[in-house]
Enzyme design. Structure first.
Site, PDB file in Angstrom:
ATOM      1  N   TYR A  33      51.803  -2.009 -37.046  1.00 20.64           N
ATOM      2  CA  TYR A  33      52.687  -1.879 -35.895  1.00 20.64           C
ATOM      3  C   TYR A  33      52.113  -0.915 -34.874  1.00 20.64           C
ATOM      4  O   TYR A  33      51.129  -0.209 -35.146  1.00 20.64           O
ATOM      5  CB  TYR A  33      54.091  -1.419 -36.333  1.00 20.64           C
ATOM      6  N   LYS A 149      47.607   1.724 -39.091  1.00 16.56           N
ATOM      7  CA  LYS A 149      49.021   1.963 -38.764  1.00 16.56           C
ATOM      8  C   LYS A 149      49.869   0.884 -39.433  1.00 16.56           C
ATOM      9  O   LYS A 149      50.342  -0.079 -38.816  1.00 16.56           O
ATOM     10  CB  LYS A 149      49.226   2.007 -37.248  1.00 16.56           C
ATOM     11  N   GLU A 182      48.749  15.746 -41.479  1.00 15.73           N
ATOM     12  CA  GLU A 182      49.444  15.467 -40.216  1.00 15.73           C
ATOM     13  C   GLU A 182      50.941  15.478 -40.493  1.00 15.73           C
ATOM     14  O   GLU A 182      51.371  15.774 -41.609  1.00 15.73           O
ATOM     15  CB  GLU A 182      48.995  14.119 -39.644  1.00 15.73           C
ATOM     16  N   LEU A 207      46.192   9.386 -39.056  1.00 16.05           N
ATOM     17  CA  LEU A 207      46.196   8.334 -38.044  1.00 16.05           C
ATOM     18  C   LEU A 207      45.519   8.859 -36.786  1.00 16.05           C
ATOM     19  O   LEU A 207      45.730  10.011 -36.393  1.00 16.05           O
ATOM     20  CB  LEU A 207      47.656   7.950 -37.718  1.00 16.05           C
TER      21      LEU A 207
HETATM   22  N1  PLP Z   1      50.569  10.233 -37.367  1.00 16.32           N
HETATM   23  C1  PLP Z   1      51.518   9.435 -37.880  1.00 16.32           C
HETATM   24  C2  PLP Z   1      51.665   9.337 -39.367  1.00 16.32           C
HETATM   25  C3  PLP Z   1      52.361   8.696 -37.040  1.00 16.32           C
HETATM   26  O1  PLP Z   1      53.300   7.892 -37.548  1.00 16.32           O
HETATM   27  C4  PLP Z   1      52.211   8.840 -35.637  1.00 16.32           C
HETATM   28  C5  PLP Z   1      53.061   8.106 -34.710  1.00 16.32           C
HETATM   29  O2  PLP Z   1      53.914   7.337 -35.088  1.00 16.32           O
HETATM   30  C6  PLP Z   1      51.217   9.700 -35.150  1.00 16.32           C
HETATM   31  C7  PLP Z   1      50.402  10.375 -36.044  1.00 16.32           C
HETATM   32  C8  PLP Z   1      51.003   9.885 -33.674  1.00 16.32           C
HETATM   33  O3  PLP Z   1      50.417   8.735 -33.123  1.00 16.32           O
HETATM   34  P1  PLP Z   1      50.633   8.349 -31.603  1.00 16.32           P
HETATM   35  O4  PLP Z   1      50.238   9.535 -30.794  1.00 16.32           O
HETATM   36  O5  PLP Z   1      49.739   7.187 -31.400  1.00 16.32           O
HETATM   37  O6  PLP Z   1      52.077   8.002 -31.441  1.00 16.32           O
END
Ligand code: PLP
Length: 286
Positions: A33, A149, A182, A207
């Site tokens: 997603y 993701k 994270e 991620l």
């Molecule tokens: N890490 C995780 C586990 C996430 O679910 C998300 C966002 O949903 C992020 C980092 C941050 O990613 P982004 O800046 O692309 O929203």
């Protein structure tokens, strides 16, 4: 809330939107997603979100659900039909519908694509950012490919629930060496006493946040010092500032970790500055 959703080729009202009970997303969490921010009618960093979606799909061997350019059209149509000015668009692709069997369907079936959108007032985030948020820490129980993701988010759900029950906004996940990976739904950052901004280096254990990627460019353009490396919970507790990033939170100050104040216990100046300039420098597309 979404009023009109795109579901496998059709725009349908939220109430009548349904997916098959044998969709592999439902049965195996076999899908990926994206969440992209909409700010003042523009998509923020759309290209990067589409590139990451393509990466996630390729890593799990799911075919692109639409021809190049098709998803951009669908996303705009969903935003228009829901009259979204500020908020988020959600894109989910699963391997499709087939009788339940772990092995990929052969021949492949059409991937399922849904797109929804939600209006969220930016003021809600601004108010939260003025105060800053609390995080708790919990062991990182996820699988070893969280660079994908995936919609398989059970450990993230449990971590967020734990945070919620502890009166915190986010949970920072800590690996078996005591290093922060994270947040359950965000990237984690600290600012050291000497002003260096630290966030974990990219590998399969975090991620590649799109907000993270854009912020790294902003940090460089501002002449600030960045270190992409692992940091421990102890180092985070001693930091002068901390924050999280994500498409839904942007740059959100963290003022407490496990109940302990970070710095003076108020949002830090570097964090607030980065938050204030983020939308001026991130890519916008309409
Ligand atoms: N890490 C995780 C586990 C996430 O679910 C998300 C966002 O949903 C992020 C980092 C941050 O990613 P982004 O800046 O692309 O929203």
């Amino acid at each position: 809330m979404t009023r009109v959703a795109y579901v496998n080729g059709r725009y349908v009202s939220r109430r009548s939107a349904v997916v098959d009970i044998e969709d592999r997303g439902y049965q195996f969490a076999d899908g990926v997603y994206e969440v992209c921010e909409v700010f003042r009618g523009a998509l923020i960093d759309e290209q990067r979100h589409f590139e990451r979606l393509a990466y996630s799909l390729a890593e799990v061997q799911i075919a692109a659900p639409l021809r190049p350019g098709g998803l951009a059209i669908v996303v705009r149509e969903v935003l228009a039909r829901n009259k979204i000015e500020n908020g988020f668009v959600y894109v989910q692709v699963t391997r499709g519908v087939a009788p339940r069997d772990h092995v990929f369907p052969h021949p492949p079936v059409r991937p399922s694509l849904i797109v929804t959108a939600r209006q969220v007032s930016p003021e809600i985030g601004e108010l939260k950012a003025q105060k800053g948020v609390s995080v708790i820490t919990t062991p990182d129980l996820r699988w070893k490919r969280v660079d994908i993701k995936s919609i398989s988010l059970l450990p993230n759900v449990l971590a967020r629930q734990l945070a919620h029950e502890s009166g915190a906004y986010e949970a920072w996940l800590v690996d078996c060496s005591g290093m922060v990976t994270e947040g359950a739904a965000s990237n984690a950052w600290i600012v050291c006493e000497n002003g260096t901004i630290v966030t974990r280096n990219l590998d399969h254990s975090i991620l590649r946040g799109i907000t993270r990627t854009t912020l790294i460019e902003i940090i460089a353009a501002q002449g600030l010092e960045l270190a992409e490396r692992k940091f421990s919970l102890e180092e985070a507790l001693a930091a002068s500032e901390a924050f999280i990033t994500g498409a839904t939170t942007l740059i959100m100050p963290v003022v407490r970790i496990n109940g302990k104040k970070i710095g003076d216990g108020i949002p830090g100046p570097i964090t607030l500055k980065l938050r204030a300039i983020f939308h001026d420098l991130a890519a916008r597309s309409t």
